[in-house]
Design an enzyme around this catalytic site. Structure first.
Site, PDB file in Angstrom:
ATOM      1  N   HIS A  83      -8.021  -5.441  -0.079  1.00  0.00           N
ATOM      2  CA  HIS A  83      -6.787  -4.653  -0.083  1.00  0.00           C
ATOM      3  C   HIS A  83      -5.573  -5.374   0.491  1.00  0.00           C
ATOM      4  CE1 HIS A  83      -4.168  -1.251  -0.165  1.00  0.00           C
ATOM      5  NE2 HIS A  83      -4.126  -1.128   1.148  1.00  0.00           N
ATOM      6  N   ASP A 131     -10.081  -4.763  -4.597  1.00  0.00           N
ATOM      7  CA  ASP A 131      -9.513  -3.762  -3.686  1.00  0.00           C
ATOM      8  C   ASP A 131     -10.249  -2.434  -3.866  1.00  0.00           C
ATOM      9  OD1 ASP A 131      -7.954  -1.964  -2.242  1.00  0.00           O
ATOM     10  OD2 ASP A 131      -6.049  -2.798  -2.928  1.00  0.00           O
ATOM     11  N   SER A 139       0.835  -1.198   0.000  1.00  0.00           N
ATOM     12  CA  SER A 139       0.000   0.000   0.000  1.00  0.00           C
ATOM     13  C   SER A 139       0.873   1.253   0.000  1.00  0.00           C
ATOM     14  CB  SER A 139      -0.966  -0.046   1.193  1.00  0.00           C
ATOM     15  OG  SER A 139      -1.995   0.899   1.054  1.00  0.00           O
TER      16      SER A 139
END
Length: 265
Positions: A240, A210, A103
């Protein structure tokens, strides 16, 4: 074990998962608002596949110093991570280094590879914030940033993952800081303009479902930096946090398999 150093702006706490006879070094870069302690199971898997693992809490995160989730410049975070790599190389000279970022950590890892990629053997990007991330543009246009809690169901289909996240006192549960939003925007623009990753073997893994970092937005960012050796794996239905998904064993097997092909070749 943990060690602390004076980073570019704050004291940085780094966790080390030691190994008796490691064959390679894994560097972990965690995501926004979380901390490296959420990667214990990832580190354990990497240990079983021959790594010694180093992972800092980024400034303003976890046990590191600084105002919570405040990042003025992600170039400083990248430099802090390089200090961790230097320490790892001092502890374990001659071993290949693989960087794994999730991320926001994927964004940090991509920028790291642009700055220090000649020292890396491989790069793994998990759900990376690259290209044009909608929430950043939206927040920049607001006079006041709202406090909108994350929908924990967007993290993983394994619902206890979200429940543990919500109860974790080291996770930030408040709003974005404007300076951090601006730093995200600058970093993504810098990455897009800074060029491709060349011959660095890169694995990109992403959840097809996601909602936090949508696949299509990241795909544009990957296209801007992709080098000559990119492997892409998209997991149907996954959300995610693919390292915490219901198919996490499959994901981690794909990651360790990719790494093995490069550190042991």
């Amino acid at each position: 074990m943990e060690w602390e150093f004076n980073g570019e702006r704050e004291k940085i706490t780094t966790h080390v998962w030691p190994a008796e006879e490691p064959r390679w070094i894994a560097l972990l870069a965690h995501g926004y608002g979380e901390h490296i302690g959420r990667y214990e199971h990832v580190a354990d898997t990497l240990l079983r596949h021959g790594a010694v693992v180093y992972g800092p809490d980024h400034m303003g995160h976890g046990r590191s110093g600084g105002e919570r989730v405040l990042v003025h410049d992600f170039e400083e975070v990248v430099t802090d991570l390089h200090t961790v790599e230097d320490r790892a190389r001092t502890d374990h000279p001659g071993l290949p280094v693989v960087l794994i970022g999730h991320s926001m950590g994927g964004m940090i890892a991509a920028r790291y590879a642009q700055r220090y990629g000649t020292g890396l053997t491989a790069l793994v990007l998990s759900g990376p914030v690259l290209g044009r991330w909608g929430p950043i543009k939206m927040l920049l246009e607001l006079e006041e940033i709202p406090d909108i809690p994350i929908d924990i169901a967007t993290l993983s289909r394994d619902l206890p993952v979200g429940e543990a996240y919500a109860a974790d006192p080291l996770v930030w549960h408040g709003p974005f800081k404007r300076a951090t939003v601006e730093a995200f925007d600058r970093c993504m623009a810098t990455i897009s303009a800074a060029g491709r990753l060349g011959a660095l073997p890169t694995l990109w893994v992403h959840g097809e479902a996601d909602e936090l970092v949508p696949l299509d937005a990241t795909r544009g960012g990957i296209a801007e930096i992709r080098g000559e050796d990119l492997t892409e794996i998209i997991y149907p239905g996954a959300r995610h946090e693919v390292f915490n998904e219901t198919n996490k064993d499959e994901v981690l097997a794909d990651v360790t398999g990719f790494i093995a092909r490069h550190v042991e070749s």
